[in-house]
Scaffold this active site. Structure first.
Site, short mmCIF file in Angstrom:
data_model
loop_
_atom_site.label_atom_id
_atom_site.label_comp_id
_atom_site.label_asym_id
_atom_site.label_seq_id
_atom_site.Cartn_x
_atom_site.Cartn_y
_atom_site.Cartn_z
N ASP A 21 0.85 -1.20 0.00
CA ASP A 21 0.00 0.00 0.00
C ASP A 21 0.88 1.25 0.00
O ASP A 21 1.62 1.49 0.95
CB ASP A 21 -0.91 -0.04 1.24
N ASN A 23 -0.24 4.48 -0.27
CA ASN A 23 -0.86 5.75 0.18
C ASN A 23 -1.54 5.68 1.54
O ASN A 23 -2.25 6.60 1.93
CB ASN A 23 -1.84 6.25 -0.89
N ASP A 25 -4.05 3.86 2.75
CA ASP A 25 -5.49 3.63 2.91
C ASP A 25 -5.80 2.19 3.32
O ASP A 25 -6.96 1.80 3.42
CB ASP A 25 -6.27 4.00 1.65
N ASP A 29 -1.89 -1.27 -3.91
CA ASP A 29 -2.23 -0.51 -5.12
C ASP A 29 -1.12 -0.63 -6.17
O ASP A 29 -0.09 -1.25 -5.94
CB ASP A 29 -2.50 0.96 -4.77
N ASP A 98 -5.29 -10.66 -15.54
CA ASP A 98 -6.37 -11.60 -15.31
C ASP A 98 -7.52 -11.25 -16.25
O ASP A 98 -7.98 -10.11 -16.27
CB ASP A 98 -6.84 -11.51 -13.86
N ASP A 199 -9.68 -16.55 -16.19
CA ASP A 199 -10.46 -17.03 -15.06
C ASP A 199 -11.55 -18.01 -15.52
O ASP A 199 -12.29 -17.72 -16.46
CB ASP A 199 -11.10 -15.82 -14.36
N GLU A 256 -7.52 -21.04 -16.39
CA GLU A 256 -7.95 -21.71 -15.15
C GLU A 256 -9.08 -22.66 -15.54
O GLU A 256 -10.11 -22.22 -16.05
CB GLU A 256 -8.44 -20.68 -14.13
N HIS A 328 -3.98 -17.35 -5.01
CA HIS A 328 -4.90 -16.51 -4.24
C HIS A 328 -6.15 -17.24 -3.78
O HIS A 328 -6.88 -16.76 -2.92
CB HIS A 328 -5.31 -15.29 -5.08
N ASP A 329 -6.42 -18.43 -4.35
CA ASP A 329 -7.60 -19.22 -3.99
C ASP A 329 -7.25 -20.42 -3.12
O ASP A 329 -8.15 -21.17 -2.73
CB ASP A 329 -8.29 -19.75 -5.25
#
Length: 555
Positions: A21, A23, A25, A29, A98, A199, A256, A328-329
């Site tokens: 990150d 910034n 928040d 990003d 993706d 995907d 995928e 990520h899954d």
């Protein structure tokens, strides 16, 4: 065998929300990725795969796209992306995006129009059906629990969503849908990206009539799956995509594809069929699944070897494999296939040895290269993943014990991979100066990039060396594979051969000391140790392998 850059490259997968990150928040990003490009250059990777960064309301963390031509506000601007792409290319790093085109967000302009009326020009961009009385059109279920149909009172019909309610499925049988998708793909490729990870691409063609799935109702399984996984026109559509778009660029494509066998998988990647470069198979990812992914059972190394060798043989010389143990899954590989406590470093290196010396393009998921582990949050309130939360709530309503549900989530939940990247031992692991969108794993003071870079024996430098060896020795990329000790439940070993180069890979997938007996034929070879995760002596007829020990020899 045809030599290609996407066979020889090493892919690093970035989940932007959790990477860095810039910034404050609390959300990773594009500028954050830009700031860490030199770190990735140091590691030695060739290709970055970015999880979705398009405009999205984030029902499923970016896999619900509302505008394919814009960037998610939280991630930055198109200018930020252009700069990231340019700076990555300057460092010799390619970027693949993706591609999520089985479905869009319900906030996409196509769907907003589609739901207005039955005669709207965009109506047929999605899959609409009348209900059966007060029931949905059929018994298909969503991958995220519940029915795959959502009633929409505006036109008194249901729309299909194989995933979240806010992810309506596109109707690929509509030629205009396909034209719009190809136009969008060309737009990104003309911008200079280097390919696509696609995907659930094998879900885009549904069986005509969308039949009721009686078999799944009787025997179990996910109702509807057999009617949309590897559907009747999927190859026709991918060949059309290849003709119209992919063949016009020197790019990398990976699909995928849940629910494929090697025989079916070969259809997607066969060099002569002009569809995709490679696919992700899920057979290995289901190795510890019982009735479903949450029903966790022990896995066996013989099954692991059988699955991987079957896929190697199934695609051998016809197509190409991708090799991964987490993403990520999926849960973190060192927690799932290794030992994330006593032998975390050793087993992380062992698993990396396998991924980078098996035939296929290796994928590194962010944090894997420092040995990041699964997370154990105390409360369901700390989780963010829609699949996890929907399943938990559904099971609670059925009267299941919350403690048992959390145990399954600790092992298989998708948020295991989505906790912030651990950069240093400062607050929030150096990921953000704000409040992170999801909690940081509490072991960040022990496991972080800063510490890894300061330790020449760290997991990071082991990865770096594996990547260097891959560049140095074509046998690691292209060599064929012969299994040794096939029935052994602790030892995974194989030889590889290519144009006069030979490789011997020996790995102890257990926390026990294990004796290995090598053949006289192998011992008579002039063996050069390329890499190992322990200090080792000379090769003898009988060797005692330490817990999670791995060695690679050239001969």
């Amino acid at each position: 065998m045809k030599r290609k850059w996407w066979k020889e490259g090493v892919v690093y997968q970035i989940y932007p929300r959790s990477f860095y990150d810039s910034n404050g928040d609390g959300i990773g990003d594009l500028k954050g990725i830009f700031e860490k490009l030199d770190y990735l250059k140091e590691l030695g990777v060739d290709i970055i795969w970015l999880n979705p960064i398009y405009k999205s309301p984030n029902a499923d963390n970016g896999y619900d796209i509302s505008d394919y031509y814009d960037i998610m506000d939280e991630f930055g601007t198109m200018e930020d992306f252009d700069k990231l792409l340019d700076e990555a290319h300057k460092r010799g790093i390619k970027i693949i995006m993706d591609l999520v085109v089985n479905h869009t967000s319900d906030e996409h302009i196509w769907f907003i129009e589609s739901r207005k009326s039955k005669d709207n020009p965009y109506r047929d961009f999605y899959i609409w059906r009348k209900g059966k009385g007060n029931n949905p059109p059929n018994n298909w279920t969503s991958a995220f629990s519940g029915s795959a149909w959502q009633y929409d009172e505006t036109t008194d019909e249901y729309y299909l969503h194989l995933f979240a309610v806010k992810q309506p499925d596109l109707n690929w049988d509509n030629e205009n849908v396909r034209k719009e998708v190809y136009k969008m793909m060309k737009w990104w490729l003309d911008k200079g990206i280097d390919g696509f990870r696609m995907d659930v691409i094998n879900f885009i063609s549904k069986v005509e009539g969308l039949p009721y799935d009686y078999e799944a109702e009787e025997k179990g399984g996910q109702p509807g799956f057999k009617y949309y996984a590897n559907g009747p026109k999927v190859h026709e559509y991918l060949q059309e995509m290849n003709r119209e778009v992919l063949s016009k660029y020197d790019i990398m494509t990976v699909g995928e594809t849940p629910g494929v066998t090697p025989e079916v998988g070969r259809l997607y990647v066969d060099y002569d069929r002009n569809e995709l470069n490679m696919i992700f198979q899920f057979e290995l990812m289901d190795i510890d699944s019982g009735k479903n992914k949450w029903d966790v059972k022990p896995w066996k190394l013989t099954d692991f070897k059988r699955i991987m060798y079957k896929w190697y043989q199934g695609l051998k010389e016809k197509g190409w494999n991708s090799v991964y143990l987490n993403n990520h899954d999926q849960p973190r590989m060192v927690s799932r296939f290794g030992d994330d406590k006593e032998f975390r470093v050793e087993s992380a290196k062992l698993l990396a040895t396998f991924v980078h010396t098996w035939q296929g393009t290796p994928y590194i998921y962010q944090g894997e290269e420092i040995g990041m582990t699964n997370v154990r949050f105390d409360s369901i309130d700390d989780y963010r993943d829609i699949e996890t939360l929907n399943w938990y709530n559904e099971m609670i309503q059925k009267g299941h014990d919350p403690k048992e549900l959390l145990e399954a989530i600790y092992k298989k939940g998708r948020d295991n991979a989505r906790t912030p990247m651990q950069w240093d031992d400062s607050e929030n692991a150096g990921f953000t100066t704000g409040k992170p969108w999801i909690k940081v794993n509490q072991n960040y003071k022990e496991i972080n990039v800063k510490k890894a870079l300061e330790d020449k024996n760290s997991v990071f430098y082991y990865y770096k060396k594996l990547i260097e060896l891959r560049r140095q020795y074509p046998v690691i990329v292209y060599g064929d594979i012969n299994l040794l000790f096939e029935d052994d439940e602790k030892i995974f070993a194989y030889t590889r051969h290519f144009e006069g180069q030979n490789l011997l890979v020996l790995m102890n997938f257990s926390k026990d000391q294990v004796e290995i007996s090598l053949s006289r034929e192998l011992l008579e070879k002039d063996m050069k140790l390329l890499i190992s995760n322990y200090d080792v002596g000379e090769l003898r007829e009988k060797i005692f392998f330490k817990p999670y020990e791995a060695r690679v020899y050239l001969f």
